[in-house]
Design an enzyme around this catalytic site. Structure first.
Site, mmCIF file in Angstrom:
data_model
loop_
_atom_site.group_PDB
_atom_site.id
_atom_site.type_symbol
_atom_site.label_atom_id
_atom_site.label_comp_id
_atom_site.label_asym_id
_atom_site.label_seq_id
_atom_site.Cartn_x
_atom_site.Cartn_y
_atom_site.Cartn_z
ATOM 1 C CB SER A 114 -48.008 -60.719 -31.741
ATOM 2 O OG SER A 114 -48.530 -59.867 -32.742
ATOM 3 C CE1 TYR A 145 -54.629 -57.566 -33.704
ATOM 4 C CE2 TYR A 145 -52.271 -57.566 -34.119
ATOM 5 C CZ TYR A 145 -53.354 -57.180 -33.352
ATOM 6 O OH TYR A 145 -53.161 -56.422 -32.237
ATOM 7 C CB THR A 202 -56.544 -59.490 -30.995
ATOM 8 O OG1 THR A 202 -55.589 -60.201 -30.211
ATOM 9 C CG2 THR A 202 -56.627 -58.056 -30.498
ATOM 10 C CE LYS A 225 -54.430 -59.287 -25.735
ATOM 11 N NZ LYS A 225 -54.281 -58.118 -26.610
ATOM 12 C CB SER A 248 -57.630 -57.133 -23.125
ATOM 13 O OG SER A 248 -56.565 -56.402 -23.701
ATOM 14 C CG HIS A 308 -54.739 -53.670 -28.031
ATOM 15 N ND1 HIS A 308 -55.298 -54.594 -28.865
ATOM 16 C CD2 HIS A 308 -53.465 -53.514 -28.470
ATOM 17 C CE1 HIS A 308 -54.413 -54.973 -29.774
ATOM 18 N NE2 HIS A 308 -53.279 -54.338 -29.547
ATOM 19 N NE ARG A 327 -49.772 -50.907 -27.932
ATOM 20 C CZ ARG A 327 -48.566 -50.340 -27.990
ATOM 21 N NH1 ARG A 327 -48.100 -49.692 -26.953
ATOM 22 N NH2 ARG A 327 -47.831 -50.409 -29.079
HETATM 23 C C1 LIG Z 1 -45.831 -52.823 -27.740
HETATM 24 C C2 LIG Z 1 -47.136 -53.554 -27.681
HETATM 25 C C3 LIG Z 1 -47.541 -54.309 -28.774
HETATM 26 C C4 LIG Z 1 -48.736 -55.017 -28.721
HETATM 27 N N1 LIG Z 1 -49.078 -55.826 -29.776
HETATM 28 C C5 LIG Z 1 -50.187 -56.602 -29.691
HETATM 29 C C6 LIG Z 1 -50.474 -57.547 -30.702
HETATM 30 O O1 LIG Z 1 -49.739 -57.697 -31.677
HETATM 31 N N2 LIG Z 1 -51.592 -58.288 -30.571
HETATM 32 C C7 LIG Z 1 -52.430 -58.168 -29.482
HETATM 33 O O2 LIG Z 1 -53.439 -58.862 -29.407
HETATM 34 N N3 LIG Z 1 -52.161 -57.300 -28.501
HETATM 35 C C8 LIG Z 1 -51.057 -56.530 -28.563
HETATM 36 N N4 LIG Z 1 -50.760 -55.676 -27.537
HETATM 37 C C9 LIG Z 1 -51.629 -55.639 -26.342
HETATM 38 C C10 LIG Z 1 -51.153 -56.663 -25.303
HETATM 39 O O3 LIG Z 1 -51.428 -57.977 -25.718
HETATM 40 C C11 LIG Z 1 -51.858 -56.459 -23.949
HETATM 41 O O4 LIG Z 1 -53.241 -56.405 -24.147
HETATM 42 C C12 LIG Z 1 -51.397 -55.208 -23.210
HETATM 43 O O5 LIG Z 1 -50.029 -54.955 -23.432
HETATM 44 C C13 LIG Z 1 -51.644 -55.373 -21.706
HETATM 45 O O6 LIG Z 1 -51.303 -54.229 -21.002
HETATM 46 P P1 LIG Z 1 -49.891 -54.019 -20.260
HETATM 47 O O7 LIG Z 1 -48.909 -53.680 -21.345
HETATM 48 O O8 LIG Z 1 -50.177 -52.863 -19.374
HETATM 49 O O9 LIG Z 1 -49.544 -55.301 -19.550
HETATM 50 C C14 LIG Z 1 -49.561 -54.935 -27.567
HETATM 51 C C15 LIG Z 1 -49.146 -54.170 -26.488
HETATM 52 C C16 LIG Z 1 -47.952 -53.490 -26.523
HETATM 53 C C17 LIG Z 1 -47.512 -52.703 -25.320
#
Ligand SMILES: Cc1cc2nc3c(=O)[nH]c(=O)nc-3n(C[C@H](O)[C@H](O)[C@H](O)COP(=O)(O)O)c2cc1C
Length: 355
Positions: free
Chosen positions: A108, A132, A158, A226, A248, A250, A253
């Site tokens: 990341s 980012y 992303t 992504k 995805s 995310h 989130r």
């Molecule tokens: C704590 C956390 C931080 C994340 N930070 C980023 C990030 O910095 N960049 C990004 O593209 N996705 C980020 N994501 C999304 C993940 O890349 C991914 O899409 C997601 O965690 C997939 O779902 P899962 O946690 O159920 O496997 C983050 C997810 C979590 C849980």
């Protein structure tokens, strides 16, 4: 003695016990009512596997290829921010464990080390850099060039975070990032309290498809987009030169109320055909989740929280174990499904559940 760590949920439980509650909420939570977060995991029960019998499974492999390079299992390490919240070694431990498992680590932008430092932690390993995009174009250019020079093999952009979603667990816990957490890949210092709002100052929210042309002109790496949730955007990604897309949301989130990723996968695969590789993340907790994603057309999956929980539960060793657990579950699943390799899993191996 009983074995405590039998499945991914056991690592989640250990992470909950070990982590400071605010940090655990940050890692495990989603946005809004967490409808999408729950859906990502629940959707796997709405699809069922169709095993074929009397298939020679004497020689089964979990290996496959992603962007032309071999990975030992169809699970990549998703880019996740602030991994030092889980373990003092953070991204370095994650990178070493991904290398041991023989899979790709996506770093990341919000990591505590530079791409060069991550590459040095696991020499020769496959690493992708997740971007980012800063408002400062010169800075962005230096960052992606640095990743290419460090030997990273893909650039993952992303696109589902023009602004950060509202994570209510973080609001309730008044969760703030530690002051001493380094973030060397940002163009300016990030405020530690309301850091999601603060990202706005760093991250460019005016980007459009047209800007990809500039990115591709300054970065020679294959581009992975992504955060795709519609066939329309999957096609635009293909038209703008992406080598792969990641279906995805995310991890639930960002925009709450969007569909679980597994339900979106078929429309994306149908739209892009062989033009780009389709990856999926969200809710992967079991080897059979991965098999269902493969059956619906994903080339591979990515895992965010499962490996983060492993990191919090046991550092590098914890991540290694989670990845090996998933690999073994995939191997067992392939054997029982009648598929000698991930490439043999097809649409006919899955159907919608009737109940
Ligand atoms: C704590 C956390 C931080 C994340 N930070 C980023 C990030 O910095 N960049 C990004 O593209 N996705 C980020 N994501 C999304 C993940 O890349 C991914 O899409 C997601 O965690 C997939 O779902 P899962 O946690 O159920 O496997 C983050 C997810 C979590 C849980």
């Amino acid at each position: 003695m009983t074995e405590r760590f039998v499945n991914v949920d056991d690592y989640a439980e250990a992470a909950r016990e070990r982590m400071e509650p605010g940090a655990f909420g940050y890692v495990s939570g989603g946005s809004g009512d967490e409808h999408t977060l729950r859906g990502n995991a629940a959707v796997y029960t709405r699809w069922e596997l169709r095993p074929r019998v009397l298939v020679d499974i004497g020689n089964v492999t979990t290996a496959t290829t992603v962007l032309g390079a071999e990975v030992a299992l169809p699970v990549l390490v998703a880019p996740t921010a602030f991994q030092r919240l889980c373990d003092p070694e953070g991204e370095l431990a994650m990178a070493r464990a991904a290398a041991t498992a023989g899979t790709v680590m996506c770093q990341s932008t919000l990591s505590s080390v530079t791409p060069a430092e991550l590459a040095a932690a696991a020499p020769g390993a496959q690493q992708w850099f997740q971007l980012y995009w800063s408002r400062d174009r010169g800075f962005t250019q230096e960052l992606v060039t640095g990743a290419a020079e460090a030997g990273f093999s893909a650039l993952m952009l992303t696109v589902d975070l023009p602004v950060a979603g509202r994570r209510e667990r973080d609001v309730r816990a008044s969760f703030a990032l530690p002051e001493d957490l380094p973030l060397p890949n940002l163009s300016q210092k990030l405020r530690r309290e309301d850091f999601h709002d603060a990202l706005h100052a760093v991250h460019d929210d005016t980007l459009t498809w047209r800007d990809l042309e500039w990115l591709r002109s300054v970065c020679p790496l294959p581009l992975v987009i992504k955060g795709i949730l519609t066939h329309e955007d999957a096609l635009l990604a293909a038209e703008h030169g992406a080598a792969a897309v990641v279906v995805s949301n995310h991890g639930g989130r960002q925009l709450d109320g969007v569909p679980p990723t597994l339900d979106v996968l078929p429309e994306v695969v149908e739209a892009v055909g062989e033009r780009v590789e389709v990856l999926l993340d969200g809710g992967i907790r079991r080897g059979i989740d991965v098999l269902k994603a493969l059956a619906l057309g994903a080339r591979a999956t990515l895992s965010g929280r499962s490996v983060l929980w492993g990191l919090a539960a046991g550092g590098e060793e914890g991540v290694t174990r989670v990845l090996e657990l998933l690999r073994r579950e995939i191997e067992l699943g392939l054997k029982l499904l009648g598929c000698p390799s991930p490439a043999d899993v097809t649409r006919s191996h899955v159907r919608r559940a009737t109940l």
